[in-house]
Write a protein that holds these residues in place. Sequence first.
Motif, PDB file in Angstrom:
ATOM      1  N   ARG A 151      -8.934  34.960 -18.831  1.00  0.00           N
ATOM      2  CA  ARG A 151      -9.922  35.291 -19.840  1.00  0.00           C
ATOM      3  C   ARG A 151     -11.175  35.850 -19.180  1.00  0.00           C
ATOM      4  O   ARG A 151     -11.456  35.598 -18.012  1.00  0.00           O
ATOM      5  CB  ARG A 151     -10.247  34.083 -20.704  1.00  0.00           C
ATOM      6  N   GLU A 152     -11.952  36.621 -19.981  1.00  0.00           N
ATOM      7  CA  GLU A 152     -13.140  37.318 -19.478  1.00  0.00           C
ATOM      8  C   GLU A 152     -14.362  36.431 -19.644  1.00  0.00           C
ATOM      9  O   GLU A 152     -14.520  35.742 -20.652  1.00  0.00           O
ATOM     10  CB  GLU A 152     -13.331  38.633 -20.233  1.00  0.00           C
ATOM     11  N   MET A 153     -15.236  36.460 -18.644  1.00  0.00           N
ATOM     12  CA  MET A 153     -16.465  35.683 -18.662  1.00  0.00           C
ATOM     13  C   MET A 153     -17.622  36.575 -19.096  1.00  0.00           C
ATOM     14  O   MET A 153     -17.565  37.800 -18.966  1.00  0.00           O
ATOM     15  CB  MET A 153     -16.734  35.114 -17.282  1.00  0.00           C
ATOM     16  N   PRO A 154     -18.727  36.014 -19.598  1.00  0.00           N
ATOM     17  CA  PRO A 154     -19.886  36.819 -20.015  1.00  0.00           C
ATOM     18  C   PRO A 154     -20.481  37.655 -18.893  1.00  0.00           C
ATOM     19  O   PRO A 154     -21.140  38.657 -19.145  1.00  0.00           O
ATOM     20  CB  PRO A 154     -20.868  35.758 -20.495  1.00  0.00           C
ATOM     21  N   THR A 155     -20.253  37.258 -17.652  1.00  0.00           N
ATOM     22  CA  THR A 155     -20.825  37.987 -16.503  1.00  0.00           C
ATOM     23  C   THR A 155     -19.893  39.096 -16.031  1.00  0.00           C
ATOM     24  O   THR A 155     -20.016  39.584 -14.905  1.00  0.00           O
ATOM     25  CB  THR A 155     -21.073  37.004 -15.349  1.00  0.00           C
ATOM     26  N   ASP A 156     -18.928  39.475 -16.865  1.00  0.00           N
ATOM     27  CA  ASP A 156     -17.953  40.502 -16.545  1.00  0.00           C
ATOM     28  C   ASP A 156     -16.971  40.073 -15.469  1.00  0.00           C
ATOM     29  O   ASP A 156     -16.188  40.901 -14.984  1.00  0.00           O
ATOM     30  CB  ASP A 156     -18.627  41.815 -16.106  1.00  0.00           C
TER      31      ASP A 156
END
Length: 547
Positions: A494-499
């Motif tokens: 999954r993708e994190m808010p920090t890219d």
Amino acid sequence: MQIGSEAEADIPSAPTNSPLAPLPLDSPRAAFGSFEALSQNAVGSILEAIDVASNNDAFFDTAEVKALKAAGMRELMAAAQTLDLSDVAPESRRTVGLDAVLLLNEILKRIDVPDISEVPLNVESGPNSDQPSWTLPGTEIRMVGLPDANGSLRYKFSSDTVERLPEFYDRVRYLPQRTGSEIDFYRTFTLGPGLSAPIELYSYLTRLPPAFLRDYAGQAAWQWLAFGSLTLILFGASAILLLRVFGRSARGSHLPRAIALLVVVLLLWAYEWVNDEMINTTGQLQAAIEVTVLVLKGATLASLVILIFSSLARMVQTVPGSRRAGLDASLLRLAIRVVGIILAGFILATVATRLGMPLYGVVASLGVGGLALALAVRPTLENFIGGLILYADRPVAVGEMCKFGGVQGTVEAIGLRSTKIRAIDRTLITVQNSDFAEMSITNFSRRDGNQLQFEFDMRPDAGGSHLLQTINEVAAKLRDDHRIQKDSVRVLLREMPTDALRLEVQAQSLIANWTDFLDMRQELLLALRDMLKKSNVVLNDGDIVES
């Protein structure tokens, strides 16, 4: 009143020879005749036994003398059936009955008694009573009709007559007997030794100084001396024995205490037997002895039962493999003690019945007292019920790790009132069972497995095909491990808010033991880290985030 062949047929010269035949008491005439025949036969048998014993040189009674004495006692006991002893405590009815038979026999010898044919066959109820009765002419001696279990009337000398017999005897004791005899059998019987003592002993007693044979309150002086000496010996020996045994520390075996209580019971039995059968205490003194001994024996036996069952409850703690602090052991110990208390209560209830106390009254008193006690110990009862709920549901057991109300620790003991838990910081927490049973409890020790969950930060510039291959390799490695449930393996990206990208690894371990699980978790964590490092997809050379 009709007097004829029918009346004569109703006059019993002696009771039937059958030992199972009921005593004829269906009319005042039958009851009066039965009493006279039985009491005279009894006196004759005992006097004959004395005469036979005086004509031989044997100190101990011969078989013939014993048989005559036994026959006399049987007839005295049968004569006592003509007395209404319902107001006398069951424990003392034999003593009071025998004493009353001898008193009434002496009274009837000294007053004018109507011929048996003049005693009525049927009587009517009095003006102020619904109970048929007949009074011996010129006296206050009264017979009453009492219904038996079948509703038939059985005539007996009334309870008030039995109670007043000593008074009546004192009035007539100095009058001459109608038969011309000068032997007062009542005084001869009561001031001499008991029937279990050799009759020859009576001749030794007659050689004592007159002061020893004098009557004091219904007993000879020698009887009072013997009774007093025996009482001092009994209670002195019992007190010394109990103080020596129960004065020691309560620790150790209860066997010496149980033996001491049993010895006291045997001493009380011997004390009562010697007074009755050897010293021949009679009347109110013997009745008081019987009541006192019954109460003491009942209390001692009840204490002995409670002590035995308490010892059995203590033995539960020594059974190999038993959890001494567990609720099962606590309830087993309680059950054993409750059985002991119930048996002790049964003994005391039997004693109360033998004393003439109505059992329903005792039960009602216990019910009222139990209600008051229940209100007074309500918190304790709530905790006890909470303990029963814990026993029924079994959310935890001793040695298991649990969590409740924000507290986590290991259960050390489950009692009937409270549960003790050793927290992770090693403090001991005591929780009332009533509160503990209502809490939401998490039991870690009963897990059938443990959850594995890791998170790895991945390089955002890693190729998709490379990441997909890595995910499949990680999932395959976990599914190949026999310690992991295969269908529980989840490896997701999954993708994190920090890219950045994060790899989530989840699986269900089949290992329930916490220590073994930690070892396996460490082993898998290191293996997965090395695998991801070799694939060159981990961010910053292996940052790992546990969840």
